[in-house]
Design a protein around this motif. Structure first.
Motif, short mmCIF file in Angstrom:
data_model
loop_
_atom_site.label_atom_id
_atom_site.label_comp_id
_atom_site.label_asym_id
_atom_site.label_seq_id
_atom_site.Cartn_x
_atom_site.Cartn_y
_atom_site.Cartn_z
N TYR B 136 0.84 -1.19 0.00
CA TYR B 136 0.00 0.00 0.00
C TYR B 136 0.88 1.24 0.00
CZ TYR B 136 -3.71 -3.18 1.39
OH TYR B 136 -4.60 -4.20 1.43
N SER B 137 0.48 2.23 -0.78
CA SER B 137 1.18 3.51 -0.69
C SER B 137 0.69 4.21 0.57
CB SER B 137 0.87 4.37 -1.91
OG SER B 137 -0.44 4.86 -1.82
N ARG B 138 1.42 5.24 0.94
CA ARG B 138 1.08 5.99 2.15
C ARG B 138 -0.37 6.49 2.11
NH1 ARG B 138 4.72 8.97 5.88
NH2 ARG B 138 6.49 7.78 5.13
#
Lengths: 344, 567, 367
Positions: B136-138
């Motif tokens: 997951y990206s931030r």
């Protein structure tokens, strides 16, 4: 020790066992090793102090024997196994007799500070009020202050600097006492405040027991359970403070007694010229004693703290232990295993 | 994240012949023995049992969360929600365990306040789980965290995500803990006593949320609990454990209506039920002598106020606010309320442990407002007190006999513990403890035994008034049932008046002649059990009553409907 | 969670029923905490000043102590009267307090120099030494403590714990002497004493305008690489001697606290969600452990200052501690008292700063 020896019914004693012996049985693995090592080092120290007269080849203030003066800064030889000091004393003899000075200072300092600190802590924690607040401010102030500086001030007060054997020992011991009263005070007060809120003290109150009865029967004996370990840690600090005082020239005259810190002070200039035996041996003696006492103290501390005990499940009967560290208070939290049923 | 219920594709958890032993100072202790269990996708399996039954150890072994002192045998097969993989947790190494934990199965803990890290924002803590499982990206992770917070019912999740745990209430914290579990969309959530630390009204909300977890997320739930009401409320199937072994397994209706095993029957029989006390109360009321109602009350409070002064410019805290009530001789008044309602404070004030700051409180003829300890001390002889926590109410260094003798010695009835021993033995017998227990130390007794000893100590001087502050809340139900029974017998025999404090309506109903309900320091309702429980007037009492789960799945379903209407 | 925080937030058990008033964001929370904590500095200093003053005077006046035996009784009495030491003790005490309020810590007898000037001249040296020592202590103590907690009860833990106890058990002056024996008189790698060689000191004094007194900064200002090297070489042994003492304390503090937080429910909770052991140690357990550590590290300032006195004496590091032992030798008790009181102020202020830092990193106090 002095206060824990208040008359206690035998069943309680029998159940819980003598402080150190009980812990020795409890300990496992590494912790046991540390405790045993500490006890051995401390034991050797105590034995040496007891048998100093037999062990030491010369007197601590002896400068000559039948063959004439020892000579200064003689390197280790058959006559002087550890050499002689810049003042011409036998190093080995002074190292051995130094145990006596150290022991005397530890005993006097601890007995004095223990009595006053425990008494004040108990009264202050139990009754609270303005006296408590004043004592807390005073003790916190002293506690935060460099012990050595305070010891210097006390040494000036008591002896004006240098002194005789007992004068010097008392001066050092009382200086250390003043420093340690706040420590006992803080620990006992904190314990008292904690125990005061425990249901068993409240139940004594509800029963109608007098303050005196509650304090002696319910609070004091539960509050002093951590004392053995504070004692050992403070004893080791007392040695360091004594040595520090001696190193700064507030020690005991070499003719009055042997004191390792003072010898190290005299050996300071030897170091530059590569003479090692005058400093190494008294130094090792200090490290020996402090190491022994600290190992005992730390092991007791670990065993008393359910978080730090080696991982065998916690003893169900022990609750609310206090961690004691020379640095001060530590965070206390529930035991790691406490949440797991079946573990106890 | 799927919102429909998954089609049942076989078990998500399959425990086969699980045995767990712990190494302790006293040697090896078997915590779980040969337990086999299955949890099917989307079902709620409740594991019930009393302390020491091994239910928590069983549940934790699903995630491999046992301490290093534990030795595990058997197999725990954990299948991913989408069925893509299956692992035996017992044989997994550290890093593989990390992969399984949280994604295949997640855990909800008993104490939400300790399950959240106090020095990190809740959003960060939710994202930590996502980060551990990667991908997951931030921004994505944050968006997921906000989403899951919204779904567990945290208002304004975009803002609240940046708050620290201490800025939430207890119930909200438990919602966040559930959100942490849900965000990874695990196949099964293991909820270890998820509502035990919460008040009844909050408990109802959390149980509702857990039900939604199953319905909306299709998550199976393993519910570990000692509370049969909670089981009846939430479970589809029940496994009963006793002393490390699985006693019985059945679907929830069968278990409650036709328990097969003796232990299960006992367990169900021990659970206090609302309405049980009615007959007893009526019988007692009928036996009262004439003129009883006009006798001088043992305790009378009028407009009682108790304020704890605030420290460092913080406002004062009013624990008890204008409460009036009376306890007449020989009467049992049940005081009910949730944490912070002031019920314990009132008990302590009557015992002279907390200062009365306003109004009037008369205890056995002594006015407590402004009383001096010296004047109250003679009265103490006539008041007994039983504390909540049996673990801490005895001095660990005194034997039980010494502790029970204390009141006798203090009030000069005996010179020392030795001389009082005769009376102490009588007392121990009265509370059904063997005489030999007098020589034991508190830690050698179980909780129930200690609470009996505590009762013996409180009754040592033959008090006219007994204050019992949650005397059974730390005990298992079967132990609780026996202690309550003993209590009732002694009360009838000795005829002392009693203030019985509890958070549990059913327990109070069992013993009390009259019930008083406290809410935020105020007395909202008072009357006989029939009045208060049968036809509650105050909305809080109604809500409290509706929140209390009863140990009967069908009745509980009906009550749940009532509860929904009230909230 | 921790004893330290309960101490900060007030006595527990004031409200027996768990009834915390709903905690909301109180904007004044941190502000009023800092204000109250700041005010607490003053009673601390007052207590120490009073204690030291009366203790020092119970032995008599400083002039007699310093010059007794060297002067005749009449002359001595004259000097005592001139300095005002013959007045009632309480009058002197009030006067002394008045002086302190004006930041006048007295004038040394032996060198006739205001104590504040001694501070200005030698304080920077002590500050520099304390800084180096703290760097050593942090670099050694904190990572090793964290590692020992991680390797708990296994052999690296055993080694590290014995190392910590040895650091702590060795008097700092003895450690200094051993270091000197080995690296200076033995191997000849490093200088035995002083803050810099005479050549470097002269260079610094002649070529740097407004020297800071912190030799490293001044040496960099000279732009001469050799001087920088010389200054650093002189700093190594004292910094290690004093730093290791503190490192031992840090190591065990970090170890104990991290072991404590590793057992907390939130670490278990994070583990149950698959967070790696490494990350549990570095983030989840470490940060909460840090708050009590910071508070206790504050108390180590006292240890550090006491150690500095001994270290400076051992290495002839001309700082406040070295001066102090000089004054002690000269029996100049006015100077001793001045320096002790001055250091009391330093300790009280440092503890205040540390407590504020601890509060800043604890969100429970911050919000």
């Amino acid at each position: 020790m002095a206060t824990t020896a208040t008359p206690t019914p035998t069943p309680a004693r029998r159940r819980r066992g003598l402080p150190v012996v009980r812990q020795l049985r409890q300990a496992v693995g590494l912790q046991r090793g540390m405790l045993v090592a500490g006890l051995v080092l401390t034991g050797v120290f105590l034995l040496t102090a007891a048998l100093a007269d037999l062990l030491a080849p010369y007197g601590y203030n002896q400068l000559r024997d039948a063959d004439g003066p020892f000579g200064a800064q003689q390197s280790p030889s058959g006559d002087h196994w550890l050499g002689t000091t810049v003042g011409g004393y036998d190093v080995l003899s002074r190292v051995i007799y130094g145990t006596r000075t150290a022991l005397a200072v530890i005993v006097v300092a601890i007995v004095l500070s223990l009595f006053l600190g425990v008494l004040l802590g108990l009264l202050s924690g139990y009754f609270g009020g303005w006296l408590d607040r004043v004592l807390v401010v005073v003790c916190d102030a002293v506690y935060a202050f460099p012990t050595l500086l305070l010891a210097i001030v006390m040494a000036i007060v008591i002896s004006g600097g240098q002194s005789s054997l007992w004068g010097g020992i008392l001066a050092a011991a009382i200086s250390i006492t003043v420093i340690y009263i706040p420590q006992y005070f803080r620990v006992i007060r904190a314990e008292t405040v904690r125990i005061k809120a425990e249901a068993y003290v409240e139940s004594a109150k509800v029963i109608g027991a007098s303050h005196w009865r509650i304090m002696t029967r319910h609070v004091l004996r539960n509050a002093t359970r951590t004392l053995p370990l504070i004692l050992t840690l403070n004893a080791s600090e007392a040695i360091l403070t004594l040595a520090g005082l001696g190193f700064l020239g507030f020690g005991i005259e070499p003719t009055a007694a042997a004191e390792w810190g003072f010898d190290l002070n005299r050996a300071l200039s030897d170091v530059t010229s590569g003479i090692w035996w005058t400093s190494i041996f008294p130094g090792i003696a200090i490290v020996w004693v402090v190491l022994g006492l600290t190992l005992v103290g730390e092991s007791l501390n670990d065993l008393a703290d359910p978080r730090l005990r080696s991982r065998r499940a916690a003893d169900a009967g022990e609750t609310g232990e206090v961690t004691v560290v020379p640095g001060g208070p530590l965070g206390a939290g529930p035991a790691g295993l406490a949440g797991i049923e079946g573990a106890s | 994240m799927s919102t429909e219920r998954m089609a049942p594709v076989g078990p998500v958890v399959s425990i086969q012949d699980l045995s767990v032993t712990f190494a302790t100072d006293a040697g090896r202790v078997v915590a779980v023995q040969d337990v086999s269990l299955e949890v099917r996708a989307g079902e709620v399996l409740a594991i019930v049992g009393e302390s020491g039954s091994g239910k928590t150890v069983t549940a934790r072994s699903i995630l491999g969360l046992l301490p290093e002192t534990a030795t595990t045998r058997g197999a725990v097969l954990l299948t991913r929600k989408d069925g893509s993989s299956s692992h035996d947790v017992v044989t997994l190494g550290r890093s593989d365990l990390g992969d399984v934990r949280g994604r295949d199965a997640a855990m909800v803990f008993q104490e939400p306040s300790t399950a959240l890290n106090p020095v990190y924002k809740v959003g960060w803590q939710i994202v930590e789980g996502l980060r551990a499982h990667g991908g997951y990206s931030r921004a994505e992770a944050r968006a997921k965290a906000v989403d899951v917070l919204r779904r567990v019912g945290i208002p304004e999740p975009e803002k609240r995500i940046d708050h620290y745990p201490h800025q939430f209430s207890g119930g909200q914290k438990q919602r966040i803990v559930i959100a942490q579990a849900l965000v990874l969309d695990p196949g099964v959530i293991i909820a270890d006593e998820p509502t035990t630390a919460l008040d009844v009204t909050v408990q109802a909300e959390i149980l509702d949320l857990l039900r939604r977890c199953r319905d909306e997320f299709g998550t199976a739930i393993v519910l570990i609990t000692h509370n049969m009401g909670v089981v009846a409320d939430l479970a589809d199937r029940v496994a009963v454990m006793y002393q490390g072994q699985l006693v019985e397994q059945a679907d929830v209706r069968t278990l409650f209506s036709a328990p097969r095993e003796e232990y299960t029957r006992q367990l169900l029989g021990s659970v206090p039920r609302l309405g049980q006390g009615l007959a007893r109360t009526q019988e007692r009321a009928a036996a009262r002598p004439a003129g009883w109602a006009s006798a001088t009350p043992v305790v009378e409070a009028r407009d009682l106020r108790i304020v704890y002064p605030g420290r460092l410019r913080k406002p004062d805290f009013t624990a008890v606010d204008g409460v009036s009530f009376a306890i007449r001789p020989g009467e049992v008044l049940g005081l009910v309320g949730e944490s912070g309602s002031g019920k314990t404070t009132i008990g302590r004030a009557i015992a002279g442990l907390t200062k009365v700051t306003g109004g009037s409180l008369s205890v056995l003829g002594t006015e407590m407002n402004g009383v001096k300890e010296k004047r109250f001390r003679p009265v103490r002889e006539r008041v007994g007190f039983v504390f909540q926590d049996p673990a801490s109410s005895f001095n660990p260094l005194l034997t039980i006999a010494q502790a029970v003798a204390e009141p006798l010695v203090v009030h000069g009835r005996a010179k020392d513990a030795h001389e009082a021993r005769g009376r102490v033995d009588e007392l121990l017998e009265a509370v059904q403890l063997p005489r030999s227990f007098g020589d034991r130390f508190p830690h050698e007794l179980s909780g129930g035994q200690r609470q009996r000893a505590s009762l013996a100590r409180a009754l040592a001087l033959g008090p006219e008034l007994l204050i019992a502050d949650e005397p059974t809340s730390a005990l298992d139900v079967s132990v609780q049932a026996r202690v309550l029974e003993l209590f009732d017998e002694l009360q009838r025999e000795l005829g002392f008046a009693c203030l019985f404090i509890s958070h549990d309506l059913a327990v109070v109903d069992l013993l009390a002649d009259r019930i008083a309900v406290l809410y935020r320091g105020q007395l909202v309702e008072e009357g006989t059990g029939a009045q208060v429980l049968g036809a509650p007037q105050h909305p809080y009492t109604q809500r409290l009553l509706a929140s209390l789960p009863v140990p009967d799945p069908d009745e509980q379903a009906a009550r749940r409907a009532t509860w929904r209407q009230l909230t | 969670m921790t004893t330290t925080t309960t101490e900060l937030t007030g006595e527990p058990a004031a409200v027996p029923e768990a009834a915390p008033p709903p905690r909301r964001r109180r904007s004044g929370g941190l502000g009023s905490y800092i204000a109250v904590r700041f005010l607490l500095i003053f009673p601390t200093i007052f207590v120490l000043v009073t204690t030291v003053f009366f203790l020092m005077r119970t032995t008599g006046d400083p002039i007699t102590a310093a010059l007794g035996g060297r002067l005749g009784p009449a002359e001595l009495a004259e000097r005592v009267a001139a300095a005002g030491y013959d007045r009632p003790l309480f009058t002197q005490y009030l006067e002394y307090l008045g002086q302190l309020v004006r930041l006048d810590f007295g004038t040394t007898l032996s060198t006739n120099q205001p104590v504040t000037e001694v501070l200005a001249d030698f304080g920077t040296a002590t500050l520099e030494l304390a800084f180096y020592a703290l760097v050593v202590a942090f670099l050694v103590g904190i990572p090793l403590g964290r590692f020992a907690a991680y390797a708990r009860d296994r052999w690296p833990d055993a080694v590290l714990r014995v190392f910590a106890i040895l650091c702590y058990a060795t008097p700092v002056f003895f450690a200094g002497m051993v270091l000197k024996l080995v690296f200076s008189s033995g191997l000849g790698w490093l200088p035995a004493s002083g803050r810099a060689s005479t050549r470097s000191e002269i260079l610094i004094q002649t070529s740097v305008e407004n020297p800071t007194g912190i030799y490293l900064i001044d040496a960099i200002k000279t732009g001469n690489g050799e001087v920088v090297q010389d200054v650093l070489e002189h700093a190594v042994l004292p910094a290690v001697a004093l730093g290791l003492l503190t490192a031992g304390v840090f190591l065990r503090l970090v170890r104990t606290n991290v072991i404590g937080t590793l057992g907390m429910g939130y670490v278990e909770a994070a583990r149950s969600r698959g967070v790696s052991e490494r990350r549990l140690l570095r983030k989840h357990a470490y940060r909460p452990a840090l708050i009590p550590i910071v508070t206790v590290i504050g108390l180590q300032v006292a240890l550090l200052l006491g150690g500095a006195v001994l270290t400076e004496t051992t290495f002839e590091w001309r700082g406040l501690g070295f001066q102090l032992s000089e004054y002690l030798q000269a029996r100049d008790f006015v100077a001793v008292q001045g320096l002790v009181v001055l250091l009391a102020v330093v300790v009280a202020v440092t503890n205040f700063v540390v407590d504020v830092i601890a509060a800043l990193i604890d969100p429970r106090v911050r919000y």
